[in-house]
Motif scaffolding. Structure first.
Motif, PDB file in Angstrom:
ATOM      1  N   UNK A 204       0.829  -1.209   0.000  1.00 51.20           N
ATOM      2  CA  UNK A 204       0.000   0.000   0.000  1.00 51.20           C
ATOM      3  C   UNK A 204       0.863   1.258   0.000  1.00 51.20           C
ATOM      4  N   UNK A 205       1.967   1.228   0.713  1.00 54.65           N
ATOM      5  CA  UNK A 205       2.851   2.392   0.768  1.00 54.65           C
ATOM      6  C   UNK A 205       3.538   2.633  -0.577  1.00 54.65           C
ATOM      7  N   UNK A 206       3.906   1.572  -1.267  1.00 51.00           N
ATOM      8  CA  UNK A 206       4.560   1.726  -2.558  1.00 51.00           C
ATOM      9  C   UNK A 206       3.644   2.403  -3.565  1.00 51.00           C
ATOM     10  N   UNK A 207       2.365   2.128  -3.499  1.00 52.94           N
ATOM     11  CA  UNK A 207       1.431   2.766  -4.421  1.00 52.94           C
ATOM     12  C   UNK A 207       1.383   4.273  -4.214  1.00 52.94           C
ATOM     13  N   UNK A 208       1.646   4.723  -3.002  1.00 50.04           N
ATOM     14  CA  UNK A 208       1.586   6.151  -2.683  1.00 50.04           C
ATOM     15  C   UNK A 208       2.923   6.853  -2.883  1.00 50.04           C
ATOM     16  N   UNK A 209       4.031   6.154  -2.636  1.00 50.21           N
ATOM     17  CA  UNK A 209       5.356   6.783  -2.676  1.00 50.21           C
ATOM     18  C   UNK A 209       6.273   6.088  -3.667  1.00 50.21           C
ATOM     19  N   UNK A 210       5.732   5.698  -4.777  1.00 50.38           N
ATOM     20  CA  UNK A 210       6.495   4.992  -5.798  1.00 50.38           C
ATOM     21  C   UNK A 210       5.539   4.274  -6.718  1.00 50.38           C
ATOM     22  N   UNK A 211       5.738   2.970  -6.887  1.00 50.48           N
ATOM     23  CA  UNK A 211       4.842   2.245  -7.773  1.00 50.48           C
ATOM     24  C   UNK A 211       4.972   0.742  -7.634  1.00 50.48           C
ATOM     25  N   UNK A 212       3.925   0.057  -8.094  1.00 51.87           N
ATOM     26  CA  UNK A 212       3.895  -1.397  -8.222  1.00 51.87           C
ATOM     27  C   UNK A 212       3.838  -1.691  -9.717  1.00 51.87           C
ATOM     28  N   UNK A 213       4.764  -2.514 -10.220  1.00 53.02           N
ATOM     29  CA  UNK A 213       4.851  -2.785 -11.650  1.00 53.02           C
ATOM     30  C   UNK A 213       4.816  -4.277 -11.929  1.00 53.02           C
ATOM     31  N   UNK A 214       4.284  -4.643 -13.080  1.00 51.86           N
ATOM     32  CA  UNK A 214       4.288  -6.036 -13.510  1.00 51.86           C
ATOM     33  C   UNK A 214       4.034  -6.112 -15.005  1.00 51.86           C
ATOM     34  N   UNK A 215       4.595  -7.127 -15.631  1.00 49.01           N
ATOM     35  CA  UNK A 215       4.284  -7.370 -17.042  1.00 49.01           C
ATOM     36  C   UNK A 215       3.081  -8.303 -17.187  1.00 49.01           C
ATOM     37  N   UNK A 216       2.614  -8.847 -16.058  1.00 49.87           N
ATOM     38  CA  UNK A 216       1.504  -9.792 -16.095  1.00 49.87           C
ATOM     39  C   UNK A 216       0.179  -9.068 -15.904  1.00 49.87           C
ATOM     40  N   UNK A 217      -0.865  -9.470 -16.627  1.00 54.28           N
ATOM     41  CA  UNK A 217      -2.158  -8.784 -16.539  1.00 54.28           C
ATOM     42  C   UNK A 217      -2.750  -8.855 -15.138  1.00 54.28           C
ATOM     43  N   UNK A 218      -3.616  -7.917 -14.792  1.00 51.75           N
ATOM     44  CA  UNK A 218      -4.284  -7.953 -13.483  1.00 51.75           C
ATOM     45  C   UNK A 218      -4.952  -9.302 -13.247  1.00 51.75           C
ATOM     46  N   UNK A 219      -4.855  -9.769 -12.014  1.00 49.05           N
ATOM     47  CA  UNK A 219      -5.437 -11.044 -11.651  1.00 49.05           C
ATOM     48  C   UNK A 219      -4.506 -12.227 -11.809  1.00 49.05           C
ATOM     49  N   UNK A 220      -3.343 -12.026 -12.467  1.00 43.42           N
ATOM     50  CA  UNK A 220      -2.402 -13.133 -12.660  1.00 43.42           C
ATOM     51  C   UNK A 220      -1.865 -13.597 -11.311  1.00 43.42           C
ATOM     52  N   UNK A 221      -1.883 -14.895 -11.048  1.00 46.78           N
ATOM     53  CA  UNK A 221      -1.402 -15.396  -9.748  1.00 46.78           C
ATOM     54  C   UNK A 221       0.120 -15.367  -9.658  1.00 46.78           C
ATOM     55  N   UNK A 222       0.630 -15.508  -8.469  1.00 50.84           N
ATOM     56  CA  UNK A 222       2.080 -15.518  -8.237  1.00 50.84           C
ATOM     57  C   UNK A 222       2.615 -16.927  -8.480  1.00 50.84           C
ATOM     58  N   UNK A 223       2.854 -17.272  -9.728  1.00 50.69           N
ATOM     59  CA  UNK A 223       3.375 -18.582 -10.086  1.00 50.69           C
ATOM     60  C   UNK A 223       4.902 -18.572 -10.062  1.00 50.69           C
ATOM     61  N   UNK A 224       5.494 -19.710  -9.723  1.00 46.19           N
ATOM     62  CA  UNK A 224       6.954 -19.791  -9.636  1.00 46.19           C
ATOM     63  C   UNK A 224       7.617 -19.421 -10.956  1.00 46.19           C
ATOM     64  N   UNK A 225       6.987 -19.775 -12.075  1.00 46.60           N
ATOM     65  CA  UNK A 225       7.588 -19.498 -13.384  1.00 46.60           C
ATOM     66  C   UNK A 225       7.579 -18.018 -13.739  1.00 46.60           C
ATOM     67  N   UNK A 226       6.817 -17.209 -12.992  1.00 47.46           N
ATOM     68  CA  UNK A 226       6.754 -15.772 -13.269  1.00 47.46           C
ATOM     69  C   UNK A 226       7.937 -15.001 -12.706  1.00 47.46           C
ATOM     70  N   UNK A 227       8.589 -15.545 -11.686  1.00 48.91           N
ATOM     71  CA  UNK A 227       9.575 -14.749 -10.960  1.00 48.91           C
ATOM     72  C   UNK A 227      10.919 -14.599 -11.661  1.00 48.91           C
ATOM     73  N   UNK A 228      11.490 -15.668 -12.257  1.00 45.54           N
ATOM     74  CA  UNK A 228      12.763 -15.448 -12.972  1.00 45.54           C
ATOM     75  C   UNK A 228      12.666 -14.390 -14.076  1.00 45.54           C
ATOM     76  N   UNK A 229      11.624 -14.402 -14.938  1.00 47.79           N
ATOM     77  CA  UNK A 229      11.550 -13.363 -15.972  1.00 47.79           C
ATOM     78  C   UNK A 229      11.379 -11.958 -15.400  1.00 47.79           C
ATOM     79  N   UNK A 230      10.655 -11.819 -14.279  1.00 41.96           N
ATOM     80  CA  UNK A 230      10.432 -10.470 -13.751  1.00 41.96           C
ATOM     81  C   UNK A 230      11.733  -9.834 -13.274  1.00 41.96           C
ATOM     82  N   UNK A 231      12.744 -10.665 -12.978  1.00 40.18           N
ATOM     83  CA  UNK A 231      13.990 -10.126 -12.452  1.00 40.18           C
ATOM     84  C   UNK A 231      14.735  -9.273 -13.477  1.00 40.18           C
TER      85      UNK A 231
END
Length: 309
Positions: free
Chosen positions: A116-143
């Motif tokens: 919640x704080x990041x949304x106010x004093x920075x940002x939350x970013x992702x290449x995955x569409x809203x609603x996408x679950x936190x799958x293990x295969x998502x984390x290496x590419x996000x790095x």
């Protein structure tokens, strides 16, 4: 849900830092705002199950950077990531979390307050569409986005085989400076860091000294050149250069895919099987692209195989 912004790779507002990395995300979803193009940013990464020493360094470094107006980039994970980001915010600075899920999904749940704080004093970013679950295969590419958004990457505690070291490989391939916090030779959480130092990574001896180097020393000169390059980027797009680059990347992906089989291999083993003209390619970035396309799998940190039919 809070107002979400959606940027495509061709949009004028799309981050300049990401436009030139291999495998740039086609889409970027944002809650809050994007990092400022002309402000220095540092990615702080490390172990989730960190030691008290790691927690202390992450807190001190986040505080110094945040208090100096330097953006802190990380993955909002528990451990080093979240601690450094929270410290930056507590110091009045800004921070940006890159998620391996949709921006409307808080992961891990224990970091809800930070989210919640990041949304106010920075940002939350992702290449995955809203609603996408936190799958293990998502984390290496996000790095690759974490390192891509930063001018410098700092590693605080990492085992020899860890996702953190894959992020370091991506950072080096992207031309980012990498600094490491040294640790005791008997501490397994510092094995990866100490090995990076042996391989030539910069050494972070204190947050204050690192800040001076960042603002005044060689790191600062490299970052300044990067900032200058971002100001000039996009003024006169050269379509032929982009087309040539796209064709070269397709050739690299095909070459790596040709070496992969169903037996997991390290990037070094895969490189050894490549034709001579591909020996100097950005192997880890290509592997991440293939994983994102569903043509390869990362079966464990640092080991990849071909995806099943």
């Amino acid at each position: 849900m809070d107002q979400m912004k959606h940027y495509k790779a061709g949009d004028a507002e799309y981050p300049q830092r990401l436009k030139n990395i291999s495998g740039r995300p086609r889409n970027l979803y944002v809650l809050g705002r994007l990092p400022e193009e002309n402000r220095l940013s540092v990615a702080i990464i490390g172990a989730r199950d960190c030691s008290e020493y790691g927690k202390y360094v992450a807190r001190e470094l986040g505080t110094v950077l945040g208090g100096s107006g330097i953006a802190v980039i990380s993955g909002m994970a528990r451990g080093i990531d979240g601690i450094s980001q929270e410290a930056a915010l507590n110091a009045g600075g800004s921070s940006f979390g890159v998620l391996g899920c949709g921006v409307d999904v808080c992961y891990p749940k224990e970091n809800r307050q930070l989210y919640e704080r990041l949304k106010l004093s920075g940002g939350i970013l992702s290449e995955y569409p809203p609603g996408s679950p936190a799958l293990a295969c998502h984390f290496p590419p996000r790095n690759r986005i974490v390192s891509g958004l930063a001018d410098v990457v700092v590693v605080i505690e990492a085992r020899v085989k860890s996702g953190t070291l894959i992020t370091v490989d991506m950072a080096l391939e992207q031309g980012r400076e990498v600094y490491v916090v040294p640790g005791r030779v008997t501490d397994r959480l510092s094995d990866g860091c100490n090995r990076l130092i042996k391989q030539g990574a910069g050494i972070l001896l204190s947050p204050e000294e690192f800040l001076r180097e960042l603002l005044e020393g060689e790191i600062g000169r490299v970052a300044a050149r990067n900032l200058s390059g971002r100001r000039e980027a996009g003024k006169a797009p050269v379509r032929e250069q982009r087309r040539d680059k796209a064709e070269a990347e397709r050739g690299e992906l095909a070459a790596v895919l040709g070496v992969l089989d169903f037996t997991p291999q390290t990037p070094e083993q895969i490189r050894a099987g490549l034709p001579g003209e591909y020996q100097d390619m950005k192997i880890v970035t290509c592997l991440m692209r293939l994983c994102m396309d569903g043509r390869a799998l990362q079966v464990s940190p640092g080991r990849f195989c071909r995806a099943g039919g």
